[in-house]
Design a protein around this motif. Structure first.
Motif, PDB file in Angstrom:
ATOM      1  N   ASP A   1      14.835  87.859   7.410  1.00  0.00           N
ATOM      2  CA  ASP A   1      14.762  88.254   8.813  1.00  0.00           C
ATOM      3  C   ASP A   1      14.161  87.114   9.637  1.00  0.00           C
ATOM      4  OD1 ASP A   1      14.496  89.806  11.185  1.00  0.00           O
ATOM      5  OD2 ASP A   1      12.378  90.020  10.682  1.00  0.00           O
ATOM      6  N   PRO A   2      14.846  86.678  10.685  1.00  0.00           N
ATOM      7  CA  PRO A   2      14.343  85.524  11.448  1.00  0.00           C
ATOM      8  C   PRO A   2      12.945  85.753  12.010  1.00  0.00           C
ATOM      9  CG  PRO A   2      16.553  86.135  12.173  1.00  0.00           C
ATOM     10  CD  PRO A   2      16.113  87.181  11.202  1.00  0.00           C
ATOM     11  N   ALA A   3      12.674  86.966  12.460  1.00  0.00           N
ATOM     12  CA  ALA A   3      11.358  87.221  13.054  1.00  0.00           C
ATOM     13  C   ALA A   3      10.264  87.133  11.987  1.00  0.00           C
ATOM     14  CB  ALA A   3      11.357  88.595  13.714  1.00  0.00           C
ATOM     15  N   GLY A   4      10.521  87.740  10.841  1.00  0.00           N
ATOM     16  CA  GLY A   4       9.547  87.674   9.756  1.00  0.00           C
ATOM     17  C   GLY A   4       9.352  86.255   9.267  1.00  0.00           C
ATOM     18  N   ARG A   5      10.455  85.536   9.218  1.00  0.00           N
ATOM     19  CA  ARG A   5      10.416  84.138   8.758  1.00  0.00           C
ATOM     20  C   ARG A   5       9.527  83.301   9.688  1.00  0.00           C
ATOM     21  NH1 ARG A   5      15.952  83.531   8.220  1.00  0.00           N
ATOM     22  NH2 ARG A   5      16.240  82.313  10.097  1.00  0.00           N
ATOM     23  N   GLN A   6       9.756  83.482  10.967  1.00  0.00           N
ATOM     24  CA  GLN A   6       8.980  82.711  11.934  1.00  0.00           C
ATOM     25  C   GLN A   6       7.520  83.131  11.931  1.00  0.00           C
ATOM     26  OE1 GLN A   6       9.845  79.978  13.564  1.00  0.00           O
ATOM     27  NE2 GLN A   6      11.759  80.160  12.441  1.00  0.00           N
ATOM     28  N   ALA A   7       7.292  84.432  11.765  1.00  0.00           N
ATOM     29  CA  ALA A   7       5.907  84.915  11.738  1.00  0.00           C
ATOM     30  C   ALA A   7       5.161  84.311  10.552  1.00  0.00           C
ATOM     31  CB  ALA A   7       5.885  86.440  11.673  1.00  0.00           C
ATOM     32  N   LEU A   8       5.834  84.297   9.408  1.00  0.00           N
ATOM     33  CA  LEU A   8       5.212  83.737   8.203  1.00  0.00           C
ATOM     34  C   LEU A   8       4.923  82.248   8.384  1.00  0.00           C
ATOM     35  CD1 LEU A   8       4.425  84.878   5.456  1.00  0.00           C
ATOM     36  CD2 LEU A   8       6.653  84.172   4.586  1.00  0.00           C
ATOM     37  N   LYS A   9       5.877  81.562   8.943  1.00  0.00           N
ATOM     38  CA  LYS A   9       5.703  80.123   9.186  1.00  0.00           C
ATOM     39  C   LYS A   9       4.537  79.884  10.144  1.00  0.00           C
ATOM     40  CE  LYS A   9       8.383  76.125  10.765  1.00  0.00           C
ATOM     41  NZ  LYS A   9       7.778  75.845  12.063  1.00  0.00           N
ATOM     42  N   ARG A  10       4.498  80.695  11.186  1.00  0.00           N
ATOM     43  CA  ARG A  10       3.443  80.528  12.195  1.00  0.00           C
ATOM     44  C   ARG A  10       2.069  80.851  11.592  1.00  0.00           C
ATOM     45  NH1 ARG A  10       1.772  77.517  15.638  1.00  0.00           N
ATOM     46  NH2 ARG A  10       0.574  78.367  17.339  1.00  0.00           N
ATOM     47  N   PHE A  11       2.044  81.876  10.744  1.00  0.00           N
ATOM     48  CA  PHE A  11       0.796  82.269  10.079  1.00  0.00           C
ATOM     49  C   PHE A  11       0.226  81.080   9.295  1.00  0.00           C
ATOM     50  CE2 PHE A  11      -0.974  84.741   6.265  1.00  0.00           C
ATOM     51  CZ  PHE A  11      -2.206  84.920   6.860  1.00  0.00           C
ATOM     52  N   TYR A  12       1.089  80.391   8.581  1.00  0.00           N
ATOM     53  CA  TYR A  12       0.599  79.256   7.785  1.00  0.00           C
ATOM     54  C   TYR A  12       0.273  78.054   8.670  1.00  0.00           C
ATOM     55  CZ  TYR A  12       0.845  81.457   3.313  1.00  0.00           C
ATOM     56  OH  TYR A  12       0.581  82.287   2.253  1.00  0.00           O
ATOM     57  N   GLU A  13       0.905  77.964   9.813  1.00  0.00           N
ATOM     58  CA  GLU A  13       0.503  76.905  10.753  1.00  0.00           C
ATOM     59  C   GLU A  13      -0.924  77.165  11.247  1.00  0.00           C
ATOM     60  OE1 GLU A  13       4.954  75.800  12.468  1.00  0.00           O
ATOM     61  OE2 GLU A  13       3.581  77.005  13.673  1.00  0.00           O
TER      62      GLU A  13
END
Lengths: 420, 204
Positions: free
Chosen positions: B120-132
């Motif tokens: 899911d693009p939203a989940g993917r981006q959220a996960l990426k942002r979380f690690y940022e």
């Protein structure tokens, strides 16, 4: 779920939700590569253990590493990492070579040979069934890579990467200057790194020189003289430009024309956004002139600027960039997505809900199957419920459940439908 | 393809396995890999975040294990020993990544397509942002958070893995919790993602 009662969970629900996301999607499963990975460890371990016993691992004309035989017990031969043989010189426990007074020659079981020149420092960092990765810290290394389908060899020098499929070439790296030279004797390679972010192809008979300090990239024929600085220089449109032309039937004047000088390149706006450097993107756009960016920048830059501005809470800039995307690149997927983000922008800026609703409806009309369709419909559901009540929102909830039964707004939608 | 564990050692407890590794039993490496590689890979992925190719580092951990296992004083503590090696490997990798970032170098080519992590693009981006956001913390604090909350370890295990006292581990966790909650709540991308997951009271 009660988040705060579990001591092994953060009490903040948002953080807890992200922790759940990480737990669910970052797992340890990797069944397909297990055997190959262990075999690589065994292969790397074998010389290291010999080193521990004998202080130096020196093999001259030896058979292939015993590790390869061990590996063959746990995996089919097609997946087995290449065997490694040191014909002359020394390989340290960590796979390091040199600096030595004489060249070191390493041969792989597919016939590929690597010669680490005297005084050079290099390291074998990984061996797979398809090739190996060699890190060159300083000096020169020569490769003669056996041609075979799927072969993949990499030379890593500083931040440069030379990717090889079957060729003979030499790589020299100056650690102090961070400069690189690649000379091709046959075949071709692709080089990426500083000044060459999107890669450059170097073909037989060419020499690539990269000097980031001077912002200089040169491709010259190996049988000719490097271009003189005062000669006219060809400006390449981008660092990804191919240098293939420089290898074909050189004439004296053409040889000079093949020397290229590139201005120092900066990271793309997209990569800066990916790296969280939103302020840098905004500054870059300001230097260029925001109006000029809105009117002339390519779609990718506009999208990056819009993202950077949204993340940095510069709503006006984000809005202008998103509107420009819609206006100039109408029909593209990014322009459609810009419609959704215009709605989000209004919501996060506490703008009129009706205006945000309009953007969401437009997005759903333009790109009903788009990647943000679930979110757009969900946002529409929330706004209509808040502004107009449950009765008006219920049909939207039904539509949401029909289209996205597992979507993030499904629990809300079910509550609404059940409450009718 | 899975590595086939050898009957006998495969059923051995960690202490026996550790002794077999020290004695260079030819089957021990395979059994250790089969038993601990998923744990090591999971910790590496959770510590480094999505899009990172952890396999090279998994190999690095086991290479260090096989070379250092004779230094293990308590064979029963093989698991903790491996986690400790994994933690050290993560710290080295994070330092290396930071050094590359300071030098203005692009991420390694090993940074892969995130679509394999979350469809899911939203989940993917959220996960990426979380690690940022996690990138903003020092290595010790980040590892404390990852081991305690994402990996679910006890405080004692976290302090052992990091080689710090329990009170130091607690301070790290408190620091990360507070700052991370603040970062998450102020981040528009994450706020957007959270809307659908947490704000169920939007509709009552």
């Amino acid at each position: 779920m009660t988040l705060s009662n579990d001591p092994s969970r953060p009490s903040n629900p948002e953080v807890g939700s992200l922790v759940d996301l990480a737990r669910a999607h970052l797992t340890g499963a990797e069944p397909r590569r297990d055997a190959a990975s262990l075999a690589v460890v065994r292969q790397r371990l074998s010389p290291l253990q010999r080193w521990n016993q004998h202080a130096t691992w020196r093999v001259a004309g030896a058979a292939l590493a015993a590790a390869a035989m061990i590996a063959s017990l746990v995996m089919p031969s097609g997946d087995m990492p290449l065997g490694v043989e040191v014909l002359a010189g020394e390989l340290s426990p960590a796979g390091e070579v040199g600096p030595a007074s004489d060249p070191t020659t390493i041969r792989f079981s597919d016939g590929t040979e690597v010669v680490v020149e005297a005084a050079a420092r290099a390291r074998l960092t990984g061996v797979s069934a398809l090739g190996a990765d060699v890190r060159l810290d300083a000096g020169q290394v020569q490769f003669r890579v056996a041609k075979r389908a799927g072969a993949s060899w990499n030379v890593l020098a500083g931040a440069y990467r030379v990717h090889v499929t079957g060729t003979a070439f030499a790589v020299a790296f100056d650690e102090a200057l961070n400069s690189l030279e690649v000379e091709l004797f046959s075949g071709s390679v692709r080089v990426s790194g500083p000044l060459l972010e999107r890669g450059i192809d170097v073909a037989k008979g060419q020499r690539l020189s990269v000097n980031p300090t001077q912002g200089r990239v040169q491709v010259t024929p190996t049988d000719g003289e490097p271009a003189e600085p005062e000669e006219p220089e060809l400006e390449l449109p981008g660092a990804e430009a191919s240098a293939a032309d420089a290898g074909a039937a050189p004439t004296p004047s053409a040889k000079r024309d093949r020397a290229h000088r590139l201005p120092p390149t900066e990271p793309s706006w997209q990569s800066r956004v990916a790296g969280g450097q939103f302020g840098e993107v905004l500054k870059a756009a300001e230097r260029r002139g925001f109006d000029r960016v809105y009117q002339t920048a390519p779609l990718e830059e506009l999208a990056a600027l819009a993202d950077a501005a949204r993340y940095a809470r510069r709503a006006q800039i984000a809005r202008a960039a998103l509107l420009s995307m819609r206006r100039r690149f109408s029909g593209s997927s990014q322009a459609k997505e810009a419609t959704f983000f215009l709605g989000r922008l209004i919501e996060t800026s506490a703008g009129p809900p009706g205006l945000a609703l309009g953007w969401y409806e437009l997005y759903l009309a333009e790109d009903a199957g788009g990647v943000y369709a679930s979110q757009a419909l969900g946002r529409k559901l929330l706004i209509v419920h808040r502004e107009s009540g449950a009765a008006r929102a219920a049909p939207i909830a039904q539509e949401y459940l029909r289209r996205f039964p597992e979507g993030p707004h499904a629990p809300n939608a079910r509550k609404l439908v059940a409450g009718r | 393809m899975q590595v086939r564990a050898f009957v006998g050692l495969a059923d051995a407890d960690d202490e026996k396995l550790a002794r077999a590794l020290i004695a260079k039993d030819p089957n021990a490496a395979t059994v250790a890999w089969e038993r601990f590689a998923p744990l090591v890979r999971r910790i590496l992925r959770r510590a480094l975040g999505p899009g990172q190719n952890a396999e090279d580092l998994v190999q690095e951990v086991f290479l260090r294990l096989f070379l250092k296992v004779h230094e293990l004083r308590e064979p029963k503590a093989l698991g903790a020993f491996i986690i400790s090696i994994t933690t050290l490997t993560v710290r080295s990798e994070l330092r290396r990544r930071r050094a590359r970032s300071w030098l203005g170098l692009s991420p390694d080519a090993a940074a892969l397509d995130l679509r394999v992590v979350h469809p899911d693009p939203a989940g993917r981006q959220a996960l990426k942002r979380f690690y940022e956001l996690l990138d903003r913390f020092n290595t010790r604090d980040r590892m404390a958070f990852v081991l305690r909350y994402i990996e679910g370890m006890s405080l004692v295990e976290v302090s052992d893995a990091l080689g710090v006292s329990i009170s130091t581990a607690k301070r790290s966790l408190l620091h990360v919790r507070r700052r991370l909650a603040d970062h998450v709540q102020r981040d528009p991308l994450l706020a957007d993602y959270m809307t659908g997951h947490l704000k169920g009271n939007d509709v009552e």
